[in-house]
Design a protein around this motif. Structure first.
Motif, short mmCIF file in Angstrom:
data_model
loop_
_atom_site.label_atom_id
_atom_site.label_comp_id
_atom_site.label_asym_id
_atom_site.label_seq_id
_atom_site.Cartn_x
_atom_site.Cartn_y
_atom_site.Cartn_z
N ASP A 113 -3.77 -3.58 9.58
CA ASP A 113 -4.29 -3.20 8.27
C ASP A 113 -4.71 -4.42 7.46
OD1 ASP A 113 -3.62 -0.63 8.99
OD2 ASP A 113 -1.65 -0.72 8.02
N ASN A 156 -7.64 3.47 10.84
CA ASN A 156 -7.75 3.68 9.40
C ASN A 156 -8.98 4.49 9.03
OD1 ASN A 156 -5.34 2.33 8.86
ND2 ASN A 156 -6.36 0.34 8.59
N ARG A 195 -3.48 3.80 7.50
CA ARG A 195 -4.22 4.50 6.45
C ARG A 195 -5.04 5.66 7.00
NH1 ARG A 195 -4.84 -1.02 4.44
NH2 ARG A 195 -6.86 -1.24 5.49
#
Length: 564
Positions: free
Chosen positions: A427, A510, A535
């Motif tokens: 991330d 994500n 995410r």
């Protein structure tokens, strides 16, 4: 990979010669609203109104012997027509050696069959002028052909325009064979300190090494500063700026010092049945860069160049945002791109925005990337309402479809070679969103076929501004690795086939609100779907080829995925 010199370009593209001949024989007319797939939001764009008055360059002392400098003959011919309200300057068969040609209101430059317009390699003929390049206002050498603030301008015919670009360009040693490199070094010029780049002069080397943002100096302020690096400031071959009603038709444009064709801030532009050629080692040898233009029709044309083939731009960073002129209402149809960094490209200078674009019925063969969308933090601008359909691709060196908001100024192949093209497997932190944050959204792609690529797709959005609302449907891609979608929101893959030689067919990192319907991939893949990142949200997969047993998840990622 070793690259042939421009003198061997015909040999290097011999495999494409038959197809080029077929395409060149199929002349197209400019479509109008209501014609087939011509978009309803696109206004009709008519040819410029050129008066029915003709002179020949020979009437003003022009000699097509390849030796006589014809700069004054072209100037006199254009001036004589301008005094009468405009008309056509014809260039008959022959080699027309010349310096810069400046087009004015209501002037058509027409090259008859077997006419070669060859621009001189005497750089003193091209003085520094204020211009626009790479989205910035700057100084560069005067373009071989230019028009500024003119109405009704045309370049037409069946001849060839050659920019004599080898006299201007630097060359990297790894782009040439050993014999070609030895010949280049022996020809004169100077080498870079590491001996890997040939520069045509000390002036060029100074400009390239004294501080530049890509190809625009970041420190020079006065004209004297720019004069010190004059040779570095290579001209665009055809610069049509702030013009209205422009036509480029039939002509072959080749061997430019820098970009081949650069229409900027123009309204009502038609590009029809042209050919653009540059050696594939030509850095910045773009085919056509359409910048901040409105109402553009590009049809039936062929590009074989050293950088992006068909490129849409709208200014760079703060300068582009301050200009505030989007590139809008663009129709590209029935074009072929051989080689180059991208077939159809948006960016990276797109700070003024790009909107209302239709690209259809095109073929890309041997390009680094097929459909290339690129930008980076600091640009700002919004790219939206893009429709792409009926695209055929073959032997794409990197990705058929690429969204990269971490563009670093290199081709996709160069970025892959130095390891800077990989998507984040962990991330990355999001930065605050402001006017410098670029956005790509509302892009719809369908009916794409590609055989031969390194990676099937690559979406690489920003954590703070994902690539948004992208639909890909009725698409089949055979590649070494699967489609990789990173930091993207509201993506739909419908009736998509990905056939990778290795690894998962679909790699997600994500992503939010992603829907996969009727997805196809080989049954023998042990892991068809890979999901990483913290995410992810609302990933819905509806495909008999993807099951939980054939999926791989990082810690916590499975909670965001529904497989039916």
């Amino acid at each position: 990979m070793k690259r042939p010199l421009f003198t061997n370009l015909t040999r290097a593209t011999a495999g494409a010669a038959v197809l080029l001949l077929i395409v060149s024989c199929c002349r197209t007319r400019t479509p109008n609203a209501g014609d087939g797939d011509y978009p309803s939001w696109m206004p009709a764009v008519g040819d410029p109104a050129i008066p029915a008055r003709t002179v020949c360059v020979t009437d003003f002392g022009g000699v097509g012997d390849g030796l006589t400098l014809n700069t004054e003959a072209f100037r006199l011919a254009i001036a004589a027509l301008s005094e009468q309200g405009g008309g056509r300057v014809t260039v008959p068969a022959g080699v027309w050696y010349t310096g810069p040609v400046v087009l004015t209101d209501n002037i058509e430059l027409h090259l008859e069959r077997n006419a070669l317009l060859l621009f001189s390699d005497d750089k003193s003929l091209y003085p520094l002028v204020e211009t626009t390049f790479e989205g910035l206002e700057t100084w560069r050498c005067q373009s071989p052909i230019s028009a500024t603030g003119a109405r009704n301008v045309a370049i037409t015919g069946e001849g060839v325009i050659d920019g004599n670009g080898d006299a201007w360009r630097a060359v990297k040693s790894d782009k040439l064979t050993a014999r070609e490199w030895a010949a280049k070094v022996k020809s004169g010029g100077v080498l870079s300190d590491d001996g890997r780049t040939w520069y045509p002069s000390e002036s060029y080397k100074f400009g390239a090494t004294s501080g530049a943002d890509q190809n625009v100096s970041t420190w020079a302020e006065t004209r004297e500063d720019f004069e010190r690096m004059r040779d570095f400031l290579r001209p665009v071959m055809v610069a049509i700026h702030h013009c209205e009603n422009v036509l480029l038709e039939g002509v072959t444009f080749q061997n430019s010092p820098c970009w081949n064709l650069h229409p900027a801030m123009c309204t009502n532009l038609i590009v029809r049945d042209i050919t653009v050629r540059c050696p594939d080692y030509a850095q910045n040898g773009d085919g056509i860069d359409i910048e901040s233009c409105r109402n553009v029709v590009l049809t039936g044309s062929r590009f074989d160049v050293g950088d992006d083939g068909i490129c849409i731009k709208s200014g760079k960073d703060q300068a582009g945002r301050d200009r505030g002129i989007p590139c809008e209402n663009i129709y590209v149809n029935n074009c072929v791109v051989f080689h180059g960094h991208g077939g159809f490209v948006v960016g990276s200078e797109m700070s003024g925005g790009v909107r209302n674009v239709l690209v259809s019925d095109c073929l890309f063969s041997g390009t680094d990337v097929g459909l290339r969308f690129k930008s980076t933090r600091g640009r700002g601008g919004v790219v939206e309402n893009i429709r792409i359909e009926n695209i055929t691709m073959n032997n794409i060196l990197q990705e058929p479809l690429l969204f990269d908001l971490f563009y670093g100024g290199k081709s996709a192949s160069e970025a892959h070679a130095d390891g800077t093209s990989a998507a984040a497997s962990t991330d990355l932190p999001a930065l605050p969103v402001d006017e410098t944050t670029p956005a790509f959204r509302d892009i719809h792609i369908r009916d794409v076929r590609c055989r031969g690529a390194r990676r099937a797709m690559f979406f690489n959005g920003l954590p703070e501004m994902n690539v948004e609302r992208v639909t890909v449907e009725n698409t089949s891609i055979h590649a070494q690795t699967g489609a990789q979608i990173n930091e993207s929101t509201d993506v739909v893959l419908r009736n998509v086939e990905i056939v990778p030689e290795q690894g998962p067919a679909l790699l997600l990192n994500n992503v939010k609100n992603l829907t996969v319907e009727s997805f196809s991939c080989p049954e023998e893949l042990p892991c068809a779907l890979s999901v990483t990142g913290s995410r992810n949200r609302a990933i819905a997969v509806r495909s008999s080829r993807i099951t939980m047993e054939r999926s791989c998840f990082s810690v916590g990622a499975q909670r965001s995925v529904t497989i039916e």
